[in-house]
Design a protein around this motif. Structure first.
Motif, PDB file in Angstrom:
ATOM      1  N   TRP A  38     -12.894  -5.142   6.613  1.00 17.15           N
ATOM      2  CA  TRP A  38     -12.876  -3.962   5.742  1.00 17.15           C
ATOM      3  C   TRP A  38     -11.701  -3.916   4.775  1.00 17.15           C
ATOM      4  O   TRP A  38     -11.845  -3.486   3.637  1.00 17.15           O
ATOM      5  CB  TRP A  38     -12.869  -2.686   6.580  1.00 17.15           C
ATOM      6  N   TRP A  39     -10.527  -4.322   5.215  1.00 16.51           N
ATOM      7  CA  TRP A  39      -9.355  -4.210   4.345  1.00 16.51           C
ATOM      8  C   TRP A  39      -9.317  -5.272   3.258  1.00 16.51           C
ATOM      9  O   TRP A  39      -8.661  -5.089   2.226  1.00 16.51           O
ATOM     10  CB  TRP A  39      -8.073  -4.284   5.179  1.00 16.51           C
ATOM     11  N   THR A  40      -9.987  -6.385   3.470  1.00 17.68           N
ATOM     12  CA  THR A  40      -9.856  -7.517   2.558  1.00 17.68           C
ATOM     13  C   THR A  40     -10.228  -7.195   1.114  1.00 17.68           C
ATOM     14  O   THR A  40      -9.463  -7.495   0.199  1.00 17.68           O
ATOM     15  CB  THR A  40     -10.658  -8.719   3.093  1.00 17.68           C
ATOM     16  N   PRO A  41     -11.385  -6.582   0.825  1.00 17.00           N
ATOM     17  CA  PRO A  41     -11.689  -6.277  -0.581  1.00 17.00           C
ATOM     18  C   PRO A  41     -10.654  -5.339  -1.225  1.00 17.00           C
ATOM     19  O   PRO A  41     -10.360  -5.452  -2.412  1.00 17.00           O
ATOM     20  CB  PRO A  41     -13.070  -5.608  -0.521  1.00 17.00           C
ATOM     21  N   LEU A  42     -10.095  -4.444  -0.424  1.00 11.80           N
ATOM     22  CA  LEU A  42      -9.097  -3.520  -0.963  1.00 11.80           C
ATOM     23  C   LEU A  42      -7.777  -4.242  -1.259  1.00 11.80           C
ATOM     24  O   LEU A  42      -7.110  -3.941  -2.250  1.00 11.80           O
ATOM     25  CB  LEU A  42      -8.877  -2.357   0.002  1.00 11.80           C
ATOM     26  N   ILE A  43      -7.428  -5.203  -0.423  1.00 13.56           N
ATOM     27  CA  ILE A  43      -6.229  -6.004  -0.682  1.00 13.56           C
ATOM     28  C   ILE A  43      -6.433  -6.840  -1.939  1.00 13.56           C
ATOM     29  O   ILE A  43      -5.561  -6.893  -2.816  1.00 13.56           O
ATOM     30  CB  ILE A  43      -5.900  -6.896   0.533  1.00 13.56           C
ATOM     31  N   VAL A  44      -7.597  -7.472  -2.065  1.00 10.88           N
ATOM     32  CA  VAL A  44      -7.894  -8.269  -3.266  1.00 10.88           C
ATOM     33  C   VAL A  44      -7.871  -7.371  -4.501  1.00 10.88           C
ATOM     34  O   VAL A  44      -7.315  -7.745  -5.537  1.00 10.88           O
ATOM     35  CB  VAL A  44      -9.242  -9.010  -3.109  1.00 10.88           C
ATOM     36  N   ARG A  45      -8.446  -6.169  -4.387  1.00  7.99           N
ATOM     37  CA  ARG A  45      -8.411  -5.224  -5.508  1.00  7.99           C
ATOM     38  C   ARG A  45      -6.980  -4.918  -5.919  1.00  7.99           C
ATOM     39  O   ARG A  45      -6.634  -4.962  -7.100  1.00  7.99           O
ATOM     40  CB  ARG A  45      -9.120  -3.925  -5.120  1.00  7.99           C
ATOM     41  N   ASP A  46      -6.119  -4.617  -4.946  1.00  4.32           N
ATOM     42  CA  ASP A  46      -4.734  -4.276  -5.259  1.00  4.32           C
ATOM     43  C   ASP A  46      -3.997  -5.444  -5.907  1.00  4.32           C
ATOM     44  O   ASP A  46      -3.219  -5.242  -6.849  1.00  4.32           O
ATOM     45  CB  ASP A  46      -3.998  -3.810  -4.003  1.00  4.32           C
ATOM     46  N   LEU A  47      -4.249  -6.653  -5.433  1.00  2.75           N
ATOM     47  CA  LEU A  47      -3.634  -7.819  -6.068  1.00  2.75           C
ATOM     48  C   LEU A  47      -4.117  -7.965  -7.502  1.00  2.75           C
ATOM     49  O   LEU A  47      -3.333  -8.244  -8.411  1.00  2.75           O
ATOM     50  CB  LEU A  47      -3.926  -9.083  -5.263  1.00  2.75           C
ATOM     51  N   TYR A  48      -5.405  -7.772  -7.721  1.00  2.00           N
ATOM     52  CA  TYR A  48      -5.957  -7.838  -9.071  1.00  2.00           C
ATOM     53  C   TYR A  48      -5.332  -6.776  -9.977  1.00  2.00           C
ATOM     54  O   TYR A  48      -5.049  -7.033 -11.145  1.00  2.00           O
ATOM     55  CB  TYR A  48      -7.482  -7.673  -9.041  1.00  2.00           C
ATOM     56  N   LEU A  49      -5.079  -5.604  -9.413  1.00  2.00           N
ATOM     57  CA  LEU A  49      -4.483  -4.516 -10.203  1.00  2.00           C
ATOM     58  C   LEU A  49      -2.984  -4.694 -10.422  1.00  2.00           C
ATOM     59  O   LEU A  49      -2.364  -3.868 -11.087  1.00  2.00           O
ATOM     60  CB  LEU A  49      -4.768  -3.167  -9.534  1.00  2.00           C
ATOM     61  N   GLY A  50      -2.404  -5.748  -9.871  1.00  2.00           N
ATOM     62  CA  GLY A  50      -1.020  -6.068 -10.175  1.00  2.00           C
ATOM     63  C   GLY A  50      -0.008  -5.825  -9.070  1.00  2.00           C
ATOM     64  O   GLY A  50       1.181  -6.088  -9.263  1.00  2.00           O
ATOM     65  N   LEU A  51      -0.449  -5.309  -7.934  1.00  2.00           N
ATOM     66  CA  LEU A  51       0.483  -5.186  -6.814  1.00  2.00           C
ATOM     67  C   LEU A  51       0.710  -6.587  -6.262  1.00  2.00           C
ATOM     68  O   LEU A  51      -0.245  -7.316  -6.009  1.00  2.00           O
ATOM     69  CB  LEU A  51      -0.065  -4.256  -5.738  1.00  2.00           C
ATOM     70  N   ARG A  52       1.947  -6.962  -6.062  1.00  2.00           N
ATOM     71  CA  ARG A  52       2.262  -8.320  -5.623  1.00  2.00           C
ATOM     72  C   ARG A  52       3.059  -8.353  -4.323  1.00  2.00           C
ATOM     73  O   ARG A  52       3.013  -9.318  -3.600  1.00  2.00           O
ATOM     74  CB  ARG A  52       3.098  -9.057  -6.681  1.00  2.00           C
ATOM     75  N   ARG A  53       3.817  -7.305  -4.083  1.00  2.00           N
ATOM     76  CA  ARG A  53       4.739  -7.322  -2.956  1.00  2.00           C
ATOM     77  C   ARG A  53       4.162  -6.591  -1.759  1.00  2.00           C
ATOM     78  O   ARG A  53       3.473  -5.579  -1.887  1.00  2.00           O
ATOM     79  CB  ARG A  53       6.084  -6.730  -3.376  1.00  2.00           C
ATOM     80  N   PHE A  54       4.469  -7.133  -0.592  1.00  2.00           N
ATOM     81  CA  PHE A  54       3.944  -6.639   0.674  1.00  2.00           C
ATOM     82  C   PHE A  54       4.112  -5.130   0.808  1.00  2.00           C
ATOM     83  O   PHE A  54       3.148  -4.414   1.110  1.00  2.00           O
ATOM     84  CB  PHE A  54       4.656  -7.372   1.821  1.00  2.00           C
ATOM     85  N   ASP A  55       5.323  -4.633   0.597  1.00  2.57           N
ATOM     86  CA  ASP A  55       5.587  -3.201   0.780  1.00  2.57           C
ATOM     87  C   ASP A  55       4.753  -2.342  -0.162  1.00  2.57           C
ATOM     88  O   ASP A  55       4.290  -1.270   0.221  1.00  2.57           O
ATOM     89  CB  ASP A  55       7.072  -2.890   0.602  1.00  2.57           C
ATOM     90  N   ASP A  56       4.559  -2.810  -1.397  1.00  2.00           N
ATOM     91  CA  ASP A  56       3.754  -2.049  -2.363  1.00  2.00           C
ATOM     92  C   ASP A  56       2.290  -1.981  -1.933  1.00  2.00           C
ATOM     93  O   ASP A  56       1.644  -0.936  -2.045  1.00  2.00           O
ATOM     94  CB  ASP A  56       3.852  -2.673  -3.754  1.00  2.00           C
ATOM     95  N   ILE A  57       1.774  -3.099  -1.434  1.00  2.00           N
ATOM     96  CA  ILE A  57       0.382  -3.128  -0.972  1.00  2.00           C
ATOM     97  C   ILE A  57       0.222  -2.231   0.247  1.00  2.00           C
ATOM     98  O   ILE A  57      -0.710  -1.428   0.328  1.00  2.00           O
ATOM     99  CB  ILE A  57      -0.065  -4.575  -0.662  1.00  2.00           C
TER     100      ILE A  57
END
Length: 169
Positions: A23-42
């Motif tokens: 479940w979390w994987t598409p949301l993590i990929v979305r956040d990376l695509y939107l420019g979040l790069r760092r663990f704490d931000d995600i």
């Protein structure tokens, strides 16, 4: 709760879900695509536990969807970036978003709009034929067995269609 593994399923959808179906994987990929790069931000954006995010990122890196890049040596710190495979997953997520905007719209309406950089227009993602470029729907496509269709989990129906087609010849 242990999820079902699709690793042995002889099906492209099953194999894809094995890699991105948690479940979390598409949301993590979305956040990376939107420019979040760092663990704490995600972690902060998703409200996900650090342990779970660590496991999901490790799996995404192992599956070649995400790569870790060091940005500081002492103490060691990394950023996360989508690989080519991860970037090619983004249109799939956009199609899921379009379905959600139509059939499961959050209160207040869709939370994001998409702008096509090439032409400047807002758009709704759709799947189109790579040959004629017309949109495809469930009713406009016929599924035929491919070279990997085998009588196993996930492709029994396709293997059966292939055998039936051979018998009709």
């Amino acid at each position: 709760m242990q999820r079902t593994s699709f690793a042995e399923m002889h099906c492209s959808i099953g194999q894809t879900l094995e890699r991105v179906g948690e479940w979390w994987t598409p949301l993590i990929v979305r956040d990376l695509y939107l420019g979040l790069r760092r663990f704490d931000d995600i972690a902060e954006n998703l409200g996900i536990s650090r342990n779970l995010l660590t496991r999901r990122l490790e799996t995404l890196v192992a599956d070649g969807i995400v790569e870790r890049r060091a940005y500081r040596e002492r103490p060691p710190r990394h950023e996360y970036h989508l690989t080519e495979a991860g970037r090619e997953l983004v249109p799939v997520l956009m199609a899921l978003m379009a379905w959600g905007d139509k059939w499961a719209t959050p209160e207040g309406g869709p939370p994001a709009r998409l702008l096509h950089r090439d032409c400047g227009a807002e758009f709704t993602p759709q799947v189109a034929c790579s040959s004629c470029e017309k949109p495809v729907t469930a009713d406009s496509v016929k599924v035929l067995p491919g070279p990997g269709a085998a009588a196993g989990p996930g492709t029994k129906v396709l293997a059966g269609r292939g055998l039936a087609a051979l018998k009709k010849k």
